[in-house]
Scaffold this motif. Structure first.
Motif, short mmCIF file in Angstrom:
data_model
loop_
_atom_site.label_atom_id
_atom_site.label_comp_id
_atom_site.label_asym_id
_atom_site.label_seq_id
_atom_site.Cartn_x
_atom_site.Cartn_y
_atom_site.Cartn_z
N LYS A 1 0.83 -1.14 0.07
CA LYS A 1 0.12 0.05 -0.08
C LYS A 1 0.84 1.40 0.11
CE LYS A 1 -4.01 -2.26 0.69
NZ LYS A 1 -4.62 -2.06 1.73
N ARG A 2 0.34 2.54 -0.22
CA ARG A 2 0.75 3.75 -0.09
C ARG A 2 1.05 4.14 1.29
NH1 ARG A 2 -3.76 7.36 -2.42
NH2 ARG A 2 -4.41 5.26 -2.99
N THR B 1 -3.85 10.21 -7.45
CA THR B 1 -3.77 8.91 -8.39
C THR B 1 -2.67 8.85 -9.26
OG1 THR B 1 -5.13 10.29 -10.08
CG2 THR B 1 -6.44 9.00 -8.51
N THR C 1 -0.66 1.20 -12.75
CA THR C 1 -0.45 0.77 -11.53
C THR C 1 1.04 -0.35 -11.56
OG1 THR C 1 -2.57 0.53 -10.95
CG2 THR C 1 -1.18 -1.01 -9.88
N PRO D 1 -1.05 5.81 -4.78
CA PRO D 1 -0.77 4.39 -4.58
C PRO D 1 0.62 3.79 -5.26
CG PRO D 1 -2.45 4.69 -6.29
CD PRO D 1 -1.90 6.02 -5.62
#
Lengths: 114, 110
Positions: free
Chosen positions: A42-43, B5, B9, B103
């Motif tokens: 996760k961040r 954002t 990913t 993320p």
């Protein structure tokens, strides 16, 4: 440049006990000290921060203390719970709006034993 | 209210290729910073942009470059990829000294 040292690298505590993570910094111009929690994959999430004009800050079970003279700051987690298990990073920066480079510590892997 | 954002990913590249990573900050935030996080280590500062100007650069080679657009989104470019560039690339946006991370983009260089 700034150098941030963090210890311990790993920490295991029984659920309900307290955990303390300590950091030192080298640049006396640093004035902002955030703590981030990062779960696996996760961040990093900002959990608490402190500025150099304050010696202590508390948010529910989490508290941070700062000793500017010794260039130390610490994270205290009380009444630990399994969901507190994660890697915690301290960081430091000398904030000048529009120029906020964070220097991170090497992280502490906290494991809460049920 | 949307957070930071990042896209893509995940990304897999081979040595020598180039890559472009993208970041959209929290609405109203004008500052974007990029960090590289190698497995098992803390994030390392690469760049900060504020109002489309570079405000800081970390200890990274010239193969790394970035820019910020009028809508405050940002791109990080890495040329001539090396195996050691494999890492999680994090973008953080801020309006004051608090930085909020996206993320991340997981880059694997083969």
């Amino acid at each position: 440049g700034e150098n941030v040292e963090q210890h311990p690298s790993t920490l295991s505590v029984q659920e309900g006990d307290s955990a303390v993570i300590k950091c030192t910094y080298s640049d006396s111009a640093s004035n902002y000290f955030p703590w981030y929690k990062q779960e696996l994959g996760k961040r990093p999430q900002l959990i608490i921060d402190i500025r150099s004009n304050v010696g202590e800050k508390k948010d529910q079970r989490i508290a941070v203390t700062l000793n500017k003279t010794a260039k130390h700051f610490s994270l205290h987690i009380t009444e630990t719970q399994p969901e507190d298990s994660a890697v915690y990073f301290c960081a430091a920066s000398s904030t000048n709006f529009g120029n906020e480079k964070l220097t991170f510590g090497t992280g502490t892997r906290l494991t809460i034993i049920p | 209210d949307a957070g930071v954002t990042q896209s893509p990913t995940h990304l897999i590249k081979t040595r020598g290729q180039h890559v472009t990573l993208r970041c959209s900050p929290i609405s109203g935030h004008k500052s974007v910073s990029w960090y590289q996080q190698v497995l098992g280590q803390g994030p390392q500062f690469i760049f900060q942009y504020y109002e489309k100007e570079e405000r800081g650069r970390g200890n990274f080679p010239d193969r790394f470059s970035a820019r910020q657009f009028p809508n405050y989104s940002s791109e990080l470019n890495v040329n001539a990829l090396l195996l050691g560039d494999s890492a999680l690339y994090l973008c953080a946006s801020s309006s004051t000294d608090e930085q909020f991370f996206g993320p991340g983009t997981r880059l694997t260089v083969l």
